[in-house]
Every structure is written in structure tokens, then in C-alpha cells.
Design a protein around this motif. Structure first.
Motif, PDB file in Angstrom:
ATOM      1  N   GLY A   1       0.822  -1.366   0.207  1.00  0.00           N
ATOM      2  CA  GLY A   1       0.189  -0.130  -0.686  1.00  0.00           C
ATOM      3  C   GLY A   1       0.722   0.869   0.076  1.00  0.00           C
ATOM      4  O   GLY A   1       0.203   2.182  -0.512  1.00  0.00           O
ATOM      5  N   LEU A   2       1.888   1.013   0.786  1.00  0.00           N
ATOM      6  CA  LEU A   2       2.385   2.437   0.763  1.00  0.00           C
ATOM      7  C   LEU A   2       3.496   2.398  -0.389  1.00  0.00           C
ATOM      8  O   LEU A   2       3.307   3.969  -0.906  1.00  0.00           O
ATOM      9  N   LEU A   3       3.923   1.718  -1.371  1.00  0.00           N
ATOM     10  CA  LEU A   3       4.273   1.551  -2.507  1.00  0.00           C
ATOM     11  C   LEU A   3       3.259   2.332  -3.489  1.00  0.00           C
ATOM     12  O   LEU A   3       4.299   2.973  -4.133  1.00  0.00           O
ATOM     13  N   ASN A   4       2.184   1.523  -3.521  1.00  0.00           N
ATOM     14  CA  ASN A   4       1.386   2.113  -4.237  1.00  0.00           C
ATOM     15  C   ASN A   4       1.234   3.005  -3.860  1.00  0.00           C
ATOM     16  O   ASN A   4       0.946   4.439  -5.160  1.00  0.00           O
ATOM     17  N   ALA A   5       1.552   5.012  -2.733  1.00  0.00           N
ATOM     18  CA  ALA A   5       1.400   5.350  -2.741  1.00  0.00           C
ATOM     19  C   ALA A   5       2.098   6.080  -2.860  1.00  0.00           C
ATOM     20  O   ALA A   5       1.852   7.256  -3.885  1.00  0.00           O
ATOM     21  N   LEU A   6       3.064   5.350  -3.179  1.00  0.00           N
ATOM     22  CA  LEU A   6       4.371   6.571  -3.379  1.00  0.00           C
ATOM     23  C   LEU A   6       3.740   6.917  -5.648  1.00  0.00           C
ATOM     24  O   LEU A   6       4.596   7.390  -6.638  1.00  0.00           O
ATOM     25  N   ARG A   7       3.949   5.374  -5.771  1.00  0.00           N
ATOM     26  CA  ARG A   7       3.969   5.422  -7.545  1.00  0.00           C
ATOM     27  C   ARG A   7       2.177   5.625  -8.056  1.00  0.00           C
ATOM     28  O   ARG A   7       2.386   6.724  -9.180  1.00  0.00           O
ATOM     29  N   TYR A   8       1.579   6.608  -7.163  1.00  0.00           N
ATOM     30  CA  TYR A   8      -0.323   6.874  -7.886  1.00  0.00           C
ATOM     31  C   TYR A   8      -0.402   7.916  -7.318  1.00  0.00           C
ATOM     32  O   TYR A   8      -1.079   8.612  -7.161  1.00  0.00           O
ATOM     33  N   THR A   9       0.382   8.681  -5.703  1.00  0.00           N
ATOM     34  CA  THR A   9      -0.315   9.922  -5.190  1.00  0.00           C
ATOM     35  C   THR A   9       0.935  10.642  -5.224  1.00  0.00           C
ATOM     36  O   THR A   9       0.549  11.946  -4.847  1.00  0.00           O
ATOM     37  N   THR A  10       2.215  10.277  -6.166  1.00  0.00           N
ATOM     38  CA  THR A  10       2.617  11.777  -5.783  1.00  0.00           C
ATOM     39  C   THR A  10       3.055  12.264  -7.436  1.00  0.00           C
ATOM     40  O   THR A  10       2.124  11.753  -7.877  1.00  0.00           O
ATOM     41  N   LYS A  11       3.673  13.461  -7.774  1.00  0.00           N
ATOM     42  CA  LYS A  11       3.361  14.046  -8.432  1.00  0.00           C
ATOM     43  C   LYS A  11       4.073  14.304  -9.649  1.00  0.00           C
ATOM     44  O   LYS A  11       3.518  14.686 -10.867  1.00  0.00           O
ATOM     45  N   HIS A  12       5.011  13.861  -9.029  1.00  0.00           N
ATOM     46  CA  HIS A  12       6.091  14.775 -10.242  1.00  0.00           C
ATOM     47  C   HIS A  12       7.037  12.695 -10.393  1.00  0.00           C
ATOM     48  O   HIS A  12       8.170  12.777 -11.428  1.00  0.00           O
ATOM     49  N   LEU A  13       6.344  12.293 -10.051  1.00  0.00           N
ATOM     50  CA  LEU A  13       7.236  10.160 -10.625  1.00  0.00           C
ATOM     51  C   LEU A  13       7.367  10.462 -12.229  1.00  0.00           C
ATOM     52  O   LEU A  13       8.391   9.535 -12.082  1.00  0.00           O
ATOM     53  N   ASN A  14       6.622  10.417 -12.422  1.00  0.00           N
ATOM     54  CA  ASN A  14       6.089  10.573 -13.890  1.00  0.00           C
ATOM     55  C   ASN A  14       6.968  11.233 -15.247  1.00  0.00           C
ATOM     56  O   ASN A  14       6.954  12.214 -16.420  1.00  0.00           O
ATOM     57  N   ASP A  15       7.228  12.570 -13.844  1.00  0.00           N
ATOM     58  CA  ASP A  15       8.406  13.439 -14.445  1.00  0.00           C
ATOM     59  C   ASP A  15       9.410  13.060 -15.616  1.00  0.00           C
ATOM     60  O   ASP A  15      10.169  12.007 -15.187  1.00  0.00           O
ATOM     61  N   GLU A  16       9.798  13.478 -16.730  1.00  0.00           N
ATOM     62  CA  GLU A  16      11.484  13.122 -17.694  1.00  0.00           C
ATOM     63  C   GLU A  16      12.484  13.181 -16.294  1.00  0.00           C
ATOM     64  O   GLU A  16      13.542  12.356 -16.391  1.00  0.00           O
ATOM     65  N   ALA A  17      12.357  14.186 -15.473  1.00  0.00           N
ATOM     66  CA  ALA A  17      13.524  14.526 -14.971  1.00  0.00           C
ATOM     67  C   ALA A  17      13.766  13.374 -13.867  1.00  0.00           C
ATOM     68  O   ALA A  17      15.254  13.354 -13.499  1.00  0.00           O
ATOM     69  N   THR A  18      13.133  13.072 -13.633  1.00  0.00           N
ATOM     70  CA  THR A  18      12.992  11.576 -12.515  1.00  0.00           C
ATOM     71  C   THR A  18      13.489  10.636 -13.394  1.00  0.00           C
ATOM     72  O   THR A  18      13.550  10.110 -14.616  1.00  0.00           O
ATOM     73  N   SER A  19      14.877  10.003 -12.521  1.00  0.00           N
ATOM     74  CA  SER A  19      15.344   8.798 -13.023  1.00  0.00           C
ATOM     75  C   SER A  19      15.121   7.640 -13.486  1.00  0.00           C
ATOM     76  O   SER A  19      14.078   7.349 -13.139  1.00  0.00           O
ATOM     77  N   LYS A  20      15.604   7.280 -14.694  1.00  0.00           N
ATOM     78  CA  LYS A  20      14.859   5.563 -14.749  1.00  0.00           C
ATOM     79  C   LYS A  20      15.290   4.481 -13.648  1.00  0.00           C
ATOM     80  O   LYS A  20      14.048   4.168 -13.697  1.00  0.00           O
ATOM     81  N   GLN A  21      16.059   4.551 -13.202  1.00  0.00           N
ATOM     82  CA  GLN A  21      16.491   3.269 -12.402  1.00  0.00           C
ATOM     83  C   GLN A  21      15.227   3.797 -11.153  1.00  0.00           C
ATOM     84  O   GLN A  21      14.815   2.962 -11.000  1.00  0.00           O
ATOM     85  N   ILE A  22      15.271   5.360 -10.437  1.00  0.00           N
ATOM     86  CA  ILE A  22      13.699   5.447  -9.613  1.00  0.00           C
ATOM     87  C   ILE A  22      12.487   4.277 -10.365  1.00  0.00           C
ATOM     88  O   ILE A  22      11.552   4.284  -9.691  1.00  0.00           O
ATOM     89  N   LYS A  23      12.049   5.176 -11.419  1.00  0.00           N
ATOM     90  CA  LYS A  23      10.691   4.758 -12.086  1.00  0.00           C
ATOM     91  C   LYS A  23      10.526   3.231 -12.542  1.00  0.00           C
ATOM     92  O   LYS A  23      10.127   2.297 -12.258  1.00  0.00           O
TER      93      LYS A  23
END
Length: 326
Positions: free
Chosen positions: A298-320
Motif C-alpha cells: 500500500g505504501l509503494l502504491n502511494a508513492l506510485r499513484y499519489t505523488t505528483k512528479h514521479l513520471n516527470d522526465e527529470a525523474t531517473s529511470k532507475q527510480i521509475k
């Protein structure tokens, strides 16, 4: 981020190994007592809210029967009688979210005041930092329970449809109808969010920043990132982790870490996932993934789906990649 961790670790070392944010026992100083007691009243109410949400079963059967037998008055009345008290509970939860928002803003006002570093603020005001953590813990727990209970939105939708039909037919709702149209609209927006409490706190934190233009935004974001770092360090350092009296404190720490990351991501213009953010995101994700999957999905899903900038281009591929669902 490495530098921040070094700074944080150095602060801990300089304190004789005692910069351990005591989430279990920290008590307020005399000057903090009035605020602590005010927030404590809200947190005690939060326990009741969580208990009620955990026990929320919904009126699914009655609603199904009412939909299948639209002309049978007794079936309609039975569904209405089942739904009205449930909507009363949903109103209580929504009203409580406003109280929680008020408490968050009060604590932010104290924990982000100028004059000390974020580490000093959290260390010197541990009882208030503990309450801030309890608000985040409540928020993620509430949203986890809400996400897994579709009855909440089904009950409220049925309630609104029935009220509309009563208005069209000029029927008076009974005295149990205590949700007026304006409140119902606000509740609809609240429950439409996958994570309503988190959205409430994120919006409140952003508003706190915009309402206090004289307070540098860094005061707020550094407070959040430092708390995330403290949680991470405590979780991955056996010396600190063994000081937890209860294993429940591990999950508490994990929830708080995720909560402050999400708040940071909503408040900081560039978010929490860029390299220059003061959060060791890879380290935090690793700490999460080191736990039993059932307790952190549930916590990993919170980071995946309720953050604002995860899918930004500036986010490293490793984190994604690290946050990809298995």
C-alpha cells in the motif's frame, strides 16, 4: 542527497547517538503543552475515526434490492434506513479531515519557524514532531482502508441519487438527512479522490506555504525531507531500530517516511524525485522493499499513484524502475 545524509548522520553522532526521533515516548515541554494538548484531542478522535472506518460494512445488499425492486416501497425504505446512518459516518470522517488539516497547519507553523536548522527543530521539538508523524500515520492508514472499501462511494452515490429523486417528487427527507447540498458536493469531491486524507494534507501544506510568503519554502520542504531522512536512518540502522519498544513502530516509521515524501513532492516546485531533492529516494525505496511485501504494498502504491512528479522526465529511470509494480 549523500551530503544531507552525512550531515544528518553527523548531527546524530554529535548528539552522542541520541538523535533518535522518539515516536513512542516523546513528551512536550511546558511551552509546547497547550499546542500538544489541542492536537492530541484531534489525534484521539482520529483513533475513533479509524475504528469506525475499519468496521464500515456498507449497505450494498439493501441498495441492490432497492435497485431491483424500484416500486416496492418497503424495500426502498429499508435501503434508505440503512444508508442514512452510514452517510452520517461519512460526514463525520469528512468533518474530521478539516480538523486534521487545522492541526497540521498549527504544527507546521512551529516546526518550520526560522532560527534553527530542520534537524534542530525536529530534535528539540520531538513531542510535536511525533504528533506531526501521527497525523501522517493516520492519513496513510485512513486512505489504505478507504481504498479497499468500495462501499463508501457506492453508499454515498445512492444517497445522492435518492435525495435528488425526493426533491424531484417533492418528498421531504426525514430528520436523519443531515447533509445539505453544499456539504454533499464537498464530500463528493473528498471521497472521489483515491487518497482523500493525503490530498487534504497535501493541499493544506501547499496552502500553508502560499499563506506564509515571508517564510522561505525551504523551511517547509527541509522539515519534510529531514523527517524522511530521520525515518530512513532509524529503519536501516540496527542500533536505532532495536530501540523501538514495539514492532508496530517500524510500520509507523515507514508510513511517516512515505507521507512526508508525498507532501514534499506536492509542495516543492520540482518535486521529490529529482537528483537535487534533499531526499535519498533510492534509499527510501530500498528500505520499503526490505520489508515483508504484504506490509508495504500500500505504501509503494502511494508513492506510485499519489505523488505528483514521479513520471516527470527529470525523474531517473532507475527510480521509475524501482517503483514498477512486480
Amino acid at each position: 542527497m549523500g551530503n544531507l545524509i552525512k550531515v544528518l548522520t553527523r548531527d546524530i553522532d554529535n548528539n552522542g547517538g541520541n538523535f533518535f526521533l522518539d515516536f513512542e515516548n516523546a513528551q512536550p515541554s511546558l511551552s509546547e503543552t497547550a499546542l500538544w494538548e489541542e492536537v492530541n484531542g484531534v489525534l484521539l478522535e482520529g483513533r475513533v475515526v479509524l475504528q469506525q472506518l475499519q468496521e464500515y460494512r456498507g449497505a450494498g445488499d439493501e441498495i441492490r434490492q432497492a435497485i431491483q425492486s424500484p416500486s416496492v416501497q418497503g424495500v426502498q425504505e429499508k435501503a434508505w434506513s440503512a444508508v442514512v446512518p452510514l452517510v452520517g459516518k461519512l460526514k463525520t470522517f469528512y468533518v474530521f479531515s478539516q480538523k486534521l488539516e487545522g492541526s497540521l497547519r498549527l504544527l507546521l507553523g512551529v516546526l518550520t519557524s526560522s532560527g534553527s536548522s530542520p534537524t534542530q527543530q525536529l530534535e528539540q521539538k520531538q513531542a510535536l514532531a511525533r504528533q506531526f508523524a501521527h497525523i501522517l500515520h493516520f492519513t496513510l492508514r485512513f486512505d489504505e482502508l478507504k481504498m479497499t472499501n468500495p462501499a463508501i462511494q457506492n453508499d454515498f452515490s445512492y444517497y445522492r441519487r435518492t435525495i435528488s429523486r425526493m426533491r424531484i417528487n417533492n418528498l421531504a427527507a426525514d430528520a436523519g438527512n443531515e447533509v445539505n447540498n453544499e456539504l454533499a458536493n464537498r464530500m463528493s469531491l473528498f471521497y472521489a479522490s483515491a487518497t482523500p486524507m493525503l490530498k487534504t494534507l497535501s493541499d493544506a501544506t501547499s496552502k500553508f506555504v502560499s499563506d506564509n510568503p515571508d517564510l522561505p519554502i525551504e523551511n517547509t520542504t527541509d522539515c519534510l525531507s529531514t523527517m524522511a531522512s530521520v525515518c530512513k536512518v532509524m529503519l536501516e540502522t540496527p542500533e536505532y531500530r532495536t530501540r523501538f519498544a514495539s514492532e508496530e513502530t517500524v510500520l509507523f516509521c515507514l508510513r511517516v517516511m512515505v507521507g512526508v515524501i508525498i507532501l514534499y513532492d506536492h509542495v516543492h516546485p520540482a518535486g521529490a524525485f529529482i537528483k537535487t531533492a534533499n531526499i535519498d529516494m533510492k534509499g527510501c525505496i530500498r528500505v520499503l522493499k526490505d520489508q515483508p511485501p504484504s506490509s508495504v504494498e500500500g505504501l509503494l502504491n502511494a508513492l506510485r499513484y499519489t505523488t505528483k512528479h514521479l513520471n516527470d522526465e527529470a525523474t531517473s529511470k532507475q527510480i521509475k524502475t524501482m517503483l514498477q509494480p512486480n
